[in-house]
Design an enzyme around this catalytic site. Structure first.
Site, PDB file in Angstrom:
ATOM      1  N   CYS A  37       1.034  -1.299   0.158  1.00 56.95           N
ATOM      2  CA  CYS A  37       0.065   0.108  -0.011  1.00 56.95           C
ATOM      3  C   CYS A  37       0.878   1.291   0.161  1.00 56.95           C
ATOM      4  CB  CYS A  37      -0.808  -0.081   1.205  1.00 56.95           C
ATOM      5  SG  CYS A  37      -2.061   1.369   1.250  1.00 56.95           S
ATOM      6  N   CYS A  51      -0.696   4.204   2.007  1.00 54.81           N
ATOM      7  CA  CYS A  51      -0.674   4.073   3.312  1.00 54.81           C
ATOM      8  C   CYS A  51       0.861   4.514   3.945  1.00 54.81           C
ATOM      9  CB  CYS A  51      -0.982   2.753   3.872  1.00 54.81           C
ATOM     10  SG  CYS A  51      -2.522   2.310   3.378  1.00 54.81           S
ATOM     11  N   ASP A  52       1.734   3.762   3.059  1.00 54.58           N
ATOM     12  CA  ASP A  52       3.089   3.678   3.838  1.00 54.58           C
ATOM     13  C   ASP A  52       4.068   4.627   3.097  1.00 54.58           C
ATOM     14  OD1 ASP A  52       1.950   1.789   5.486  1.00 54.58           O
ATOM     15  OD2 ASP A  52       2.511   0.257   4.725  1.00 54.58           O
TER      16      ASP A  52
END
Ligand code: NAP
Length: 559
Positions: free
Chosen positions: A382, A385-386
């Protein structure tokens, strides 16, 4: 909301115009954002006190943004009262505030804290908290309230987030809702780890959202609200989703259609089934919206020139809830007998006259040494997200499709030193994306396969093999984003005997019927071009086919 994208860009130094223009009139936020907020704040009821703590010399850029942002909010609504404090002063000591900047929301009646200025995706959390605190309603489901009523000891839930993570606001909101519901026992934190890296280090955060309960339990990802509450109370990881409060334990729920998966296909099927007069239950074991909720920006869904994936699925889910029931849980003990599908989920027995499998697909793994061991410690699926963790650091994206290209561009935009690794000499990503990769100067390491991910606690390098020469090399990297396609989630369909094609996808006819009577499939689990718009079309087709087939069955039974 658009304002937070603007703020992220401004923090990255890419959009100074926002600040300059607004400052002309003493405002920090641009006029359009102020109009959006003015409109939103009409929903405020009781006044909300916000206490901001800052210390000069510590995160100054964020201190500046935070104070400007809060002062704007106070000007936009007389129901928002901002109090500014210096870190290290009496108030900070009284509340145990140690990081600059920190915001406490209504500390006179609640223990809710934002560590770091909430100016990215978590800004949505911040506004949601403002509204719920002002109205004095946590908005929790009946089931969650029942779970929390059983709490007898103090709890602290700390949700670690990044400004670009689309899953994070949902998880942080769970924590704040619980704190509002049980202010006597629950304390909630939302920690932006870029602004409080020491807290991220202490809790070994390598992927977000990560939630720590009372310092003893850590869970990764966005969870259904009921599961979050059950973990908060029990301090144990919960696999089985709690039973919805409106049903009795072990109750049998009978519906016309059971839908597995609340992505675009399942949500659309729920809408169409309801409008056709069918009762349906939609079962989701992960998060509503599936992979779309992770997509930073969707630009090819007609009607929306540009919309965050999460915002799009929220709109779809709200509409689906008007027509069908959405329950969180994993279906087990499947059986199909005499035209009735039986399943167990969330402590309920479910009986349905038809089943729609809309379970989507899961990210494919590379299956190389180090990948599993370092997952969440630099290996990720992701980028939204990261990616933010790796700003100013080196990351590789492996894959040659649209996802890999989109991820690489997203990382580049965040200021990550990113390169694309692909096993062949040409990408399969669409031309528009390939042109963007060239324009953004994203290096491409072609004819390279990943042999291993190297590192102890964190990714340190990736071992690549040159497919043309056979030579191996170690490419230094702090992260590896794996975007090598997806595997369809066919477990339920396989158990019921549905035929699969050579790619492992469920075989369907034009009307979305599978090879097993009474079982239908739609969306990514059937393969194809895997677009939101096609999933939506298939979901609608499947629901209408179910309607026709059930009517025909009824007519045959009467004849
Ligand atoms: P994909 O199109 O299947 O591409 C997967 C890529 O990973 C391919 O380039 C493939 O290489 C490579 N690959 C597969 N297994 C590998 C392995 N073991 N090691 C190394 N490389 C491997 O998957 P995707 O990019 O996730 O896209 C999935 C679907 O979503 C597509 O239909 C796509 O169009 C859609 N999507 C659309 C958008 C958009 O419209 N903007 C955005 C994202 C995704 P080869 O090329 O050599 O096979």
């Amino acid at each position: 909301m658009g304002i937070f994208r603007k703020l992220i860009s401004a923090m990255a130094g890419k959009d100074a115009s926002m600040d300059n223009h607004a400052r002309d009139e003493g405002w920090h936020l641009p006029e359009r954002s102020r109009d959006e907020l003015r409109h939103l704040f009409q929903q405020l009821d009781k006044p909300v006190n916000l206490h901001a703590f800052t210390r000069e010399g510590e995160n100054d850029v964020f201190n500046h943004f935070l104070l400007g942002f809060l002062r704007d909010l106070a000007r936009l609504s007389e129901r928002i009262l901002v109090h500014e404090h210096v870190l290290g002063g009496e108030e900070a000591l009284r509340h145990g505030v140690t990081h600059s900047p920190t915001v406490l929301v209504a500390p006179e009646r609640l223990r809710a804290r934002f560590v770091g200025a909430p100016l990215g995706e978590e800004g949505r959390t911040f506004l949601a908290v403002l509204l719920m605190v002002s109205r004095g309603d946590s908005g929790l489901t009946e089931t969650t309230r029942e779970i929390l009523a059983g709490l007898t000891e103090e709890r602290v839930a700390k949700v670690f987030v990044t400004p670009t993570c689309p899953y994070c606001p949902g998880q942080a909101v769970h924590a704040f809702r619980c704190a509002l519901e049980r202010p006597d026992l629950v304390e909630a934190w939302c920690v932006e780890i870029g602004q409080a890296p020491d807290l991220g280090e202490r809790h070994r955060v390598g992927s977000v959202p990560q939630t720590n309960f009372n310092g003893v339990l850590d869970v990764l990802g966005l969870e259904p609200e009921e599961r979050f509450a059950a973990e908060l109370v029990s301090l144990k990881e919960q696999r089985e989703a709690p039973r919805p409060a409106r049903y009795k334990p072990g109750e049998t729920v009978r519906v016309d259609l059971l839908i597995l998966g609340a992505g675009p296909a399942g949500l659309t099927a729920g809408i169409y089934a309801g409008r056709a007069g069918l009762s349906s239950l939609l079962l989701e074991q992960g998060v509503i919206g599936g992979q779309v909720s992770l997509t930073p920006v969707v630009e090819n869904y007609p009607g929306f020139a540009n919309i965050a994936g999460l915002a799009l699925v929220e709109i779809m889910a709200a509409q689906a809830r008007l027509y069908c029931e959405i329950v969180h849980g994993e279906a087990t003990e499947f059986a199909l007998e005499d035209g009735v599908v039986r399943a167990r989920a969330a402590g309920l027995q479910i009986e349905a006259r038809a089943l729609l499998v809309a379970t989507g697909a899961t990210w494919r793994k590379l299956e190389v040494p180090g990948e599993a061991e370092l997952f969440g410690r630099g290996v990720s699926h992701c980028a939204t997200c990261d990616g933010y963790f790796y700003k100013g650091r080196r990351a590789l994206v492996v894959g040659g499709g649209n996802t890999a290209a989109t991820d690489a561009l997203h990382l580049k935009n965040l200021g990550v030193d990113v390169a694309l690794v692909h096993r062949r000499g040409e990408l399969r990503a669409e031309k528009h994306l390939q042109d963007s990769l060239a324009r953004e100067n994203v290096p491409q390491l072609l004819h390279r396969t990943v042999e291993a991910v190297i590192g102890q606690d964190r990714v340190r390098a990736v071992r690549l093999r040159d497919a043309l020469t056979g030579e191996t090399s170690e490419e230094p990297a702090d992260a590896l984003f794996v975007a090598v396609g997806q595997t369809p989630n066919t477990g339920a369909a396989v158990r019921l005997g549905c035929a699969l094609d050579a790619d492992g996808c469920i075989v369907v006819d034009k009307a979305m019927r599978t090879s097993v009577e009474g079982v239908y499939a739609a969306g990514d689990v059937t393969g194809g071009v895997r677009q939101i718009v096609t999933a939506v079309g298939q979901g609608a087709t499947a629901a209408l086919t179910v309607f026709e087939d059930l009517k025909r069955r009824e007519a045959q039974a009467k004849a």
